[in-house]
Design a protein around this motif. Structure first.
Motif, PDB file in Angstrom:
ATOM      1  N   GLY A 108       0.800  -1.206   0.000  1.00 42.69           N
ATOM      2  CA  GLY A 108       0.000   0.000   0.000  1.00 42.69           C
ATOM      3  C   GLY A 108       0.836   1.261   0.000  1.00 42.69           C
ATOM      4  O   GLY A 108       2.062   1.228  -0.077  1.00 42.69           O
ATOM      5  N   PRO A 109       0.198   2.434   0.112  1.00 42.14           N
ATOM      6  CA  PRO A 109       0.876   3.720  -0.054  1.00 42.14           C
ATOM      7  C   PRO A 109       1.735   4.162   1.129  1.00 42.14           C
ATOM      8  O   PRO A 109       2.440   5.148   1.029  1.00 42.14           O
ATOM      9  CB  PRO A 109      -0.277   4.700  -0.277  1.00 42.14           C
ATOM     10  N   ILE A 110       1.641   3.467   2.243  1.00 43.46           N
ATOM     11  CA  ILE A 110       2.507   3.794   3.376  1.00 43.46           C
ATOM     12  C   ILE A 110       3.104   2.497   3.892  1.00 43.46           C
ATOM     13  O   ILE A 110       2.386   1.525   4.133  1.00 43.46           O
ATOM     14  CB  ILE A 110       1.737   4.549   4.484  1.00 43.46           C
ATOM     15  N   ASN A 124       3.540   7.533   0.250  1.00 43.57           N
ATOM     16  CA  ASN A 124       3.332   7.674  -1.188  1.00 43.57           C
ATOM     17  C   ASN A 124       1.965   8.281  -1.479  1.00 43.57           C
ATOM     18  O   ASN A 124       1.023   8.133  -0.713  1.00 43.57           O
ATOM     19  CB  ASN A 124       3.413   6.305  -1.864  1.00 43.57           C
ATOM     20  N   GLY A 125       1.856   8.932  -2.646  1.00 45.66           N
ATOM     21  CA  GLY A 125       0.577   9.419  -3.120  1.00 45.66           C
ATOM     22  C   GLY A 125       0.173  10.759  -2.542  1.00 45.66           C
ATOM     23  O   GLY A 125       0.578  11.143  -1.448  1.00 45.66           O
ATOM     24  N   LEU A 446       7.738  12.254  -3.323  1.00 42.92           N
ATOM     25  CA  LEU A 446       7.096  13.296  -4.118  1.00 42.92           C
ATOM     26  C   LEU A 446       6.811  12.863  -5.554  1.00 42.92           C
ATOM     27  O   LEU A 446       5.893  13.370  -6.189  1.00 42.92           O
ATOM     28  CB  LEU A 446       7.960  14.563  -4.107  1.00 42.92           C
ATOM     29  N   SER A 447       7.610  11.929  -6.071  1.00 43.47           N
ATOM     30  CA  SER A 447       7.334  11.432  -7.426  1.00 43.47           C
ATOM     31  C   SER A 447       5.939  10.826  -7.516  1.00 43.47           C
ATOM     32  O   SER A 447       5.243  10.985  -8.524  1.00 43.47           O
ATOM     33  CB  SER A 447       8.370  10.369  -7.826  1.00 43.47           C
ATOM     34  N   SER A 448       5.533  10.145  -6.454  1.00 45.06           N
ATOM     35  CA  SER A 448       4.219   9.506  -6.454  1.00 45.06           C
ATOM     36  C   SER A 448       3.096  10.536  -6.381  1.00 45.06           C
ATOM     37  O   SER A 448       1.946  10.222  -6.684  1.00 45.06           O
ATOM     38  CB  SER A 448       4.110   8.533  -5.268  1.00 45.06           C
ATOM     39  N   VAL A 449       3.440  11.764  -5.967  1.00 45.43           N
ATOM     40  CA  VAL A 449       2.453  12.852  -5.937  1.00 45.43           C
ATOM     41  C   VAL A 449       2.358  13.499  -7.312  1.00 45.43           C
ATOM     42  O   VAL A 449       1.264  13.690  -7.862  1.00 45.43           O
ATOM     43  CB  VAL A 449       2.832  13.906  -4.882  1.00 45.43           C
TER      44      VAL A 449
END
Length: 544
Positions: A108-110, A124-125, A446-449
């Protein structure tokens, strides 16, 4: 009178005899196995998850954790693979050997990874990054202690290495708040966000154009010229004046900055895994001190000159303003204003202010030669609104929606800072219902943002229309966070925006950039360093 010692009970004597017999029969291998087993037990006790609600993550290896999984050539890709559960069999290059860590489930994102015994939470995200650096920004204001700072001479003893850390790496306990207030107020005093500094950026843009005209349309690598121009803006703020592009002192500063950043690239693992024992291993971080000392020597000469010539009633630049603060703070043992910290603050501002803007402009020029139709449309808008004689100013930004959109898309797509500098939680906090304990190192991806598929129509394409509405008007995007967010967001964000707009618009106003004849089309290869730079390329600047 002598009293004889009582005899040991037979059972104790027998036990002692058995112990001695076993000890004599132990081999060196057996002793090593026992020590190793005890070490594994210690490792397990140190590595136990601190709470049931901590983020999940890949299983760590004994002693080294997940260090082998970290991809030094592309740390952003490492984070992306774990968050998506798609770690592949690519070769990692952390310490010159390979390791494949198979992940069977999606985290998942964390998620949580480990280096040595230090825990790191990766976020992430856009949604979770906004939660962490938005509503809970105060929980993420700390920086982890970096043992490598001692190597660079930012302190005389490790026990006090938390002091004299400039602004980027400073903690909330050693002057970060004080230094941030000083930087923000002083930058505003010397023109950030005002016409005075904007005028200096316009003047430097003209010097840059003159440098490019001297190439007479011949192929060249624009890197040095761009770095010189952006370096002069920081020089104007820090030292009170610009340098000629071939000035010896200026070239030393630029060269030392570049070498420091190159060396930092080779020690990304030591920076990311800042509080683990890996920071103390021999390696390329030993080389960085030489370039750091060269940079410091030049700055000390400038500081000494300022001390001799400054007028307390009329500060000329940041150095004068800082020296005045030193005078005011005399007798205060807790102040962060000291001559040593002045040097470190100048290094932070010069390195951060030059590299990030320069690299973004390089990506911009690369995109223009790869997308000539975009370049042509930008030039048409500039010609219609400004013409080819008047210098662009920030007042023109709102009148140039497409040009503004292209600049923002360059920043988004280039994604030159894939991760934030590591934070450390100030207190226990929660993100996405997971608990992140106090003093945990946290990195926001930050890339995932900037490439969040839920926030961008074409996240993996160069698409200026991301920032335009149906009527061609410029629109702001919530997930546009190239300068990070929260309390630790880039202090010089406004200055960077001014430089990017004026430099980029001025260059396209006066030149058409193209791929040199008989040269292969440049690639969009991403070279991961402290910032992500394009592979070296050449272009031709044809005067318009």
């Amino acid at each position: 009178m002598f009293t004889p010692m009582p005899e040991k009970p037979a059972s104790v004597s027998w036990l002692w005899t058995q112990v001695l017999t076993c000890w004599k029969n132990l081999t060196a291998m057996s002793i090593c196995l026992i020590i190793f087993a005890l070490a594994l037990l210690l490792d397990y006790m140190k590595r136990r998850k601190k709470c049931d609600r901590c983020p999940p993550g890949p299983a760590p290896l004994p002693f080294i954790g997940n260090i082998l999984w970290f991809n030094r050539k592309n740390p952003s890709e490492s984070f992306r693979q774990v968050s998506s559960g798609s770690i592949s069999s690519e070769i990692n290059t952390l310490f010159t050997f390979s390791y494949i860590l198979q992940v069977e489930k999606i985290f998942g994102p964390i998620f949580l990874v480990q280096a040595g015994w230090q825990n790191f939470v990766i976020i992430n995200g856009f949604k979770l990054t906004k939660e962490a650096l938005g509503s809970k920004a105060e929980d993420f204001i700390e920086r982890p202690a970096l043992p490598l700072i001692f190597l660079l001479g930012r302190t005389k003893k490790y026990e006090v290495f938390l002091y004299y850390l400039g602004i980027i790496l400073a903690t909330s306990h050693n002057g970060w708040r004080e230094q941030k207030r000083f930087c923000v107020s002083t930058l505003k005093t010397f023109g950030m966000g005002k016409k005075t500094l904007e005028k200096k950026v316009c003047e430097e843009a003209w010097y840059l154009c003159s440098e490019l005209k001297s190439k007479e349309g011949s192929p060249f690598d624009p890197k040095i010229s761009i770095f010189n121009a952006t370096g002069n803006i920081i020089s104007t703020l820090a030292f009170g004046d610009r340098f000629e592009y071939h000035d010896e002192t200026f070239l030393k500063l630029i060269h030392s900055t570049e070498e420091i950043l190159k060396d930092l690239t080779r020690m990304v693992p030591e920076i990311v895994f800042a509080r683990s024992w890996f920071s103390y291993l021999p390696g390329p971080h030993q080389k960085i001190k030489k370039h750091y000392d060269n940079f410091t020597a030049v700055l000390k000469i400038m500081v000494d000159e300022h001390k001799k010539t400054r007028d307390p009633t009329f500060p000329r630049d940041l150095i004068d303003a800082f020296l005045e603060e030193i005078e005011k703070a005399k007798g205060n043992p807790e102040t962060s204003f000291g001559e040593e910290n002045l040097i470190h603050l100048m290094i932070d501002l010069f390195a951060a202010g030059t590299d990030t803007t320069s690299v973004t402009l390089l990506w911009g020029l690369l995109k223009m030669i790869l997308y000539p139709e975009v370049q042509k449309r930008v030039q048409e808008e500039i010609d219609m609104v400004i013409g080819r004689i008047k210098s662009p100013t920030m007042e023109d930004q709102s009148k140039l929606p497409y040009t503004n959109a292209v600049i923002h898309e360059i920043q988004r797509y280039a994604d030159i800072a894939p991760t934030t500098i590591p934070y450390m939680t100030y207190r226990d906090t929660e993100v996405a219902n997971f608990v992140i304990p106090k003093a945990t190192v946290v990195i926001c991806h930050l890339s995932s943002v900037l490439k969040d598929e839920t926030m961008w129509e074409k996240p993996h394409d160069f698409y200026p229309e991301h920032f335009l509405d149906a009527n061609g008007k410029f629109i702001k995007r919530e997930a546009f966070l190239p300068f990070s967010a929260g309390r630790r967001a880039c202090t010089g964000e406004q200055l960077a925006k001014t430089e990017l707009f004026i430099f980029f618009t001025t260059l396209l106003q006066h030149f058409t950039f193209c791929i040199p004849e008989n040269c292969p089309k440049p690639t969009e290869e991403r070279i991961y360093a402290v910032t992500v730079t394009p592979a070296p390329f050449q272009l031709c600047a044809i005067p318009r």
